[in-house]
Design a protein around this motif. Structure first.
Motif, PDB file in Angstrom:
ATOM      1  N   THR A  41      49.741  29.104  34.605  1.00 23.43           N
ATOM      2  CA  THR A  41      49.062  28.978  33.236  1.00 23.43           C
ATOM      3  C   THR A  41      50.184  28.701  32.083  1.00 23.43           C
ATOM      4  O   THR A  41      51.447  28.826  32.156  1.00 23.43           O
ATOM      5  N   VAL A  42      49.787  27.734  31.301  1.00 21.95           N
ATOM      6  CA  VAL A  42      50.837  27.193  30.258  1.00 21.95           C
ATOM      7  C   VAL A  42      50.007  27.679  28.888  1.00 21.95           C
ATOM      8  O   VAL A  42      48.794  27.722  28.643  1.00 21.95           O
ATOM      9  N   ASP A  43      51.091  28.152  28.239  1.00 23.28           N
ATOM     10  CA  ASP A  43      50.681  28.470  26.717  1.00 23.28           C
ATOM     11  C   ASP A  43      50.687  27.044  25.769  1.00 23.28           C
ATOM     12  O   ASP A  43      51.557  26.346  25.830  1.00 23.28           O
ATOM     13  N   MET A  44      49.733  26.775  25.254  1.00 24.35           N
ATOM     14  CA  MET A  44      49.224  25.525  24.662  1.00 24.35           C
ATOM     15  C   MET A  44      49.418  25.550  23.311  1.00 24.35           C
ATOM     16  O   MET A  44      49.442  24.558  22.649  1.00 24.35           O
ATOM     17  N   SER A  45      50.027  26.597  22.848  1.00 22.07           N
ATOM     18  CA  SER A  45      50.152  26.712  21.060  1.00 22.07           C
ATOM     19  C   SER A  45      50.919  25.393  20.616  1.00 22.07           C
ATOM     20  O   SER A  45      50.368  24.746  19.583  1.00 22.07           O
ATOM     21  N   SER A 177      41.781  27.411  26.601  1.00 22.08           N
ATOM     22  CA  SER A 177      40.820  28.707  26.063  1.00 22.08           C
ATOM     23  C   SER A 177      41.621  29.631  25.479  1.00 22.08           C
ATOM     24  O   SER A 177      42.803  29.869  26.012  1.00 22.08           O
ATOM     25  N   GLU A 178      40.992  30.560  24.621  1.00 20.73           N
ATOM     26  CA  GLU A 178      41.775  31.729  24.226  1.00 20.73           C
ATOM     27  C   GLU A 178      41.824  32.929  25.211  1.00 20.73           C
ATOM     28  O   GLU A 178      40.720  33.084  25.622  1.00 20.73           O
ATOM     29  N   ARG A 179      42.792  33.277  25.512  1.00 19.37           N
ATOM     30  CA  ARG A 179      42.938  34.366  26.404  1.00 19.37           C
ATOM     31  C   ARG A 179      43.666  35.460  26.144  1.00 19.37           C
ATOM     32  O   ARG A 179      44.788  35.368  25.114  1.00 19.37           O
ATOM     33  N   GLY A 187      49.028  43.242  22.112  1.00 23.63           N
ATOM     34  CA  GLY A 187      48.149  42.083  22.624  1.00 23.63           C
ATOM     35  C   GLY A 187      47.663  41.168  21.580  1.00 23.63           C
ATOM     36  O   GLY A 187      47.888  41.432  20.444  1.00 23.63           O
ATOM     37  N   GLU A 188      47.571  40.010  22.179  1.00 19.05           N
ATOM     38  CA  GLU A 188      47.345  38.781  21.422  1.00 19.05           C
ATOM     39  C   GLU A 188      46.346  37.878  22.007  1.00 19.05           C
ATOM     40  O   GLU A 188      46.268  37.739  23.111  1.00 19.05           O
ATOM     41  N   TRP A 189      45.755  36.998  21.329  1.00 19.57           N
ATOM     42  CA  TRP A 189      45.113  35.719  21.813  1.00 19.57           C
ATOM     43  C   TRP A 189      45.864  34.541  21.807  1.00 19.57           C
ATOM     44  O   TRP A 189      46.348  34.330  20.748  1.00 19.57           O
ATOM     45  N   VAL A 190      45.892  34.008  22.975  1.00 18.37           N
ATOM     46  CA  VAL A 190      47.015  32.712  23.013  1.00 18.37           C
ATOM     47  C   VAL A 190      45.968  31.782  23.776  1.00 18.37           C
ATOM     48  O   VAL A 190      45.228  31.891  24.518  1.00 18.37           O
ATOM     49  N   PRO A 191      46.412  30.426  23.159  1.00 15.45           N
ATOM     50  CA  PRO A 191      45.445  29.254  23.774  1.00 15.45           C
ATOM     51  C   PRO A 191      46.298  28.998  25.100  1.00 15.45           C
ATOM     52  O   PRO A 191      47.288  28.476  25.018  1.00 15.45           O
ATOM     53  N   GLN A 192      45.549  29.015  26.236  1.00 14.64           N
ATOM     54  CA  GLN A 192      46.130  28.693  27.541  1.00 14.64           C
ATOM     55  C   GLN A 192      45.324  27.747  28.307  1.00 14.64           C
ATOM     56  O   GLN A 192      44.102  27.749  28.276  1.00 14.64           O
ATOM     57  N   ALA A 193      46.133  27.046  29.428  1.00 19.25           N
ATOM     58  CA  ALA A 193      45.465  25.935  30.127  1.00 19.25           C
ATOM     59  C   ALA A 193      45.871  26.400  31.593  1.00 19.25           C
ATOM     60  O   ALA A 193      47.293  26.584  31.687  1.00 19.25           O
ATOM     61  N   ASP A 194      45.384  26.093  32.787  1.00 15.82           N
ATOM     62  CA  ASP A 194      45.832  26.074  34.133  1.00 15.82           C
ATOM     63  C   ASP A 194      46.121  24.567  34.422  1.00 15.82           C
ATOM     64  O   ASP A 194      45.255  23.694  34.249  1.00 15.82           O
ATOM     65  N   PHE A 195      47.480  24.716  34.854  1.00 16.96           N
ATOM     66  CA  PHE A 195      47.959  23.213  35.607  1.00 16.96           C
ATOM     67  C   PHE A 195      48.022  23.295  36.923  1.00 16.96           C
ATOM     68  O   PHE A 195      48.756  24.339  37.524  1.00 16.96           O
ATOM     69  N   THR A 196      47.494  22.532  37.785  1.00 21.33           N
ATOM     70  CA  THR A 196      47.722  22.546  39.286  1.00 21.33           C
ATOM     71  C   THR A 196      48.229  21.255  39.446  1.00 21.33           C
ATOM     72  O   THR A 196      47.583  19.970  39.260  1.00 21.33           O
ATOM     73  N   LEU A 197      49.281  21.338  40.248  1.00 14.78           N
ATOM     74  CA  LEU A 197      49.906  20.321  40.931  1.00 14.78           C
ATOM     75  C   LEU A 197      49.559  20.182  42.358  1.00 14.78           C
ATOM     76  O   LEU A 197      49.762  21.056  43.223  1.00 14.78           O
ATOM     77  N   ARG A 217      56.242  23.317  32.232  1.00 21.45           N
ATOM     78  CA  ARG A 217      55.927  24.550  31.324  1.00 21.45           C
ATOM     79  C   ARG A 217      56.681  24.858  30.130  1.00 21.45           C
ATOM     80  O   ARG A 217      56.456  25.043  28.960  1.00 21.45           O
ATOM     81  N   ALA A 218      57.995  24.928  30.582  1.00 22.57           N
ATOM     82  CA  ALA A 218      59.017  25.269  29.437  1.00 22.57           C
ATOM     83  C   ALA A 218      59.007  24.083  28.359  1.00 22.57           C
ATOM     84  O   ALA A 218      59.208  24.507  27.073  1.00 22.57           O
ATOM     85  N   LEU A 219      58.878  22.893  28.727  1.00 20.85           N
ATOM     86  CA  LEU A 219      58.871  21.754  27.802  1.00 20.85           C
ATOM     87  C   LEU A 219      57.522  21.760  26.914  1.00 20.85           C
ATOM     88  O   LEU A 219      57.764  21.704  25.707  1.00 20.85           O
ATOM     89  N   ILE A 220      56.371  22.066  27.535  1.00 21.23           N
ATOM     90  CA  ILE A 220      55.044  21.918  26.575  1.00 21.23           C
ATOM     91  C   ILE A 220      55.238  23.200  25.615  1.00 21.23           C
ATOM     92  O   ILE A 220      54.822  23.320  24.630  1.00 21.23           O
ATOM     93  N   GLU A 221      55.871  24.299  26.277  1.00 18.89           N
ATOM     94  CA  GLU A 221      55.756  25.628  25.266  1.00 18.89           C
ATOM     95  C   GLU A 221      56.799  25.711  24.234  1.00 18.89           C
ATOM     96  O   GLU A 221      56.984  26.642  23.417  1.00 18.89           O
ATOM     97  N   THR A 222      57.794  24.614  24.163  1.00 15.15           N
ATOM     98  CA  THR A 222      58.837  24.459  23.245  1.00 15.15           C
ATOM     99  C   THR A 222      58.334  23.699  21.964  1.00 15.15           C
ATOM    100  O   THR A 222      57.976  22.633  22.196  1.00 15.15           O
ATOM    101  N   PRO A 223      58.593  24.245  20.741  1.00 13.82           N
ATOM    102  CA  PRO A 223      57.689  23.520  19.881  1.00 13.82           C
ATOM    103  C   PRO A 223      58.788  22.335  19.505  1.00 13.82           C
ATOM    104  O   PRO A 223      59.899  22.535  19.812  1.00 13.82           O
TER     105      PRO A 223
END
Length: 223
Positions: A41-45, A177-179, A187-197, A217-223
């Motif tokens: 799961t990846v944080d898409m923020s 989706s917001e999870r 707790g907080e709502w975070v936009p996340q997506a599932d990546f399947t390789l 994931r690290a690259l995507i989550e880095t601003p």
């Protein structure tokens, strides 16, 4: 089995030709591969904020950019498998699955590892536009070394993509989706997506695939 085109209930019979015929043959070969899948799961923020860098860029453009960087660091996945031989490439050519009236097409962003985000955006938009207009040439759909299939826009939460042989890996991206996530006791709502390789086990092992996904994931989550 032969279909009687004159039989009751038959609407039409459409022979596969050209790119679709080639794709059908490749899918048969793909099922022969000993494939395995890994999901995280990846944080898409940060990815959703891509327009702060390029007003015309999309999340897909950011994903292409990050995949290209991760593949440079994990060249085992930027490869082809054929006849007991693994060929690794020094250039990252990322195919992007596109749904068209003529079926699924996978145009290729050539040299994605050497392109800045605006260049990736321009190349991807041109390829997608021509794919939907039926104007892709053979050079546009050959030479891919890795493929991204993003069905998040269609509301698919998670799926497993079939290998685009002879490539040894393909990434399937689900909807963001917001999870509700608990971090440091809060707790907080975070936009996340599932990546399947999906990986071809003849060329890639589980540890290598996991290292690539973690890097991505690290690259995507880095601003």
């Amino acid at each position: 089995m032969t279909v009687d085109a004159s039989g009751p209930g038959v609407r039409d019979v459409v022979p596969l030709t050209g790119i679709r015929r080639t794709a059908a043959r490749r899918m048969i070969k793909a099922w022969e591969a000993p494939a395995f899948t890994l999901t995280l799961t990846v944080d898409m923020s940060a990815a959703l904020a891509v327009k702060q860098r390029d007003a015309q860029a999309t999340v897909t453009d950011r994903l292409i950019e990050c995949c290209a960087r991760a593949l440079v660091r994990h060249p085992q996945l930027n490869a082809w498998y054929d006849d007991l031989t693994v060929t690794r490439f020094g250039q990252v050519n990322i195919g992007v699955a596109v749904a068209t009236d003529a079926g699924l097409m996978v145009p290729v962003v050539q040299g994605a590892d050497r392109l800045a985000l605006p260049e990736i955006r321009a190349a991807r938009r041109d390829l997608v536009s021509r794919a939907r207009e039926g104007r892709l040439g053979r050079a546009d759909v050959t030479g891919g070394t890795f493929t991204i299939s993003n069905l998040g826009m269609q509301g698919v939460d998670r799926f497993t993509a079939i290998l685009n042989v002879p490539q040894v890996a393909i990434l399937a991206i689900g909807a963001t989706s917001e999870r509700y996530v608990r971090r440091d006791g809060a707790g907080e709502w975070v936009p996340q997506a599932d990546f399947t390789l999906t990986c071809d086990h003849r060329a890639v092992d589980g540890a290598t695939g996991a290292a690539f996904l973690t890097e991505l994931r690290a690259l995507i989550e880095t601003p």
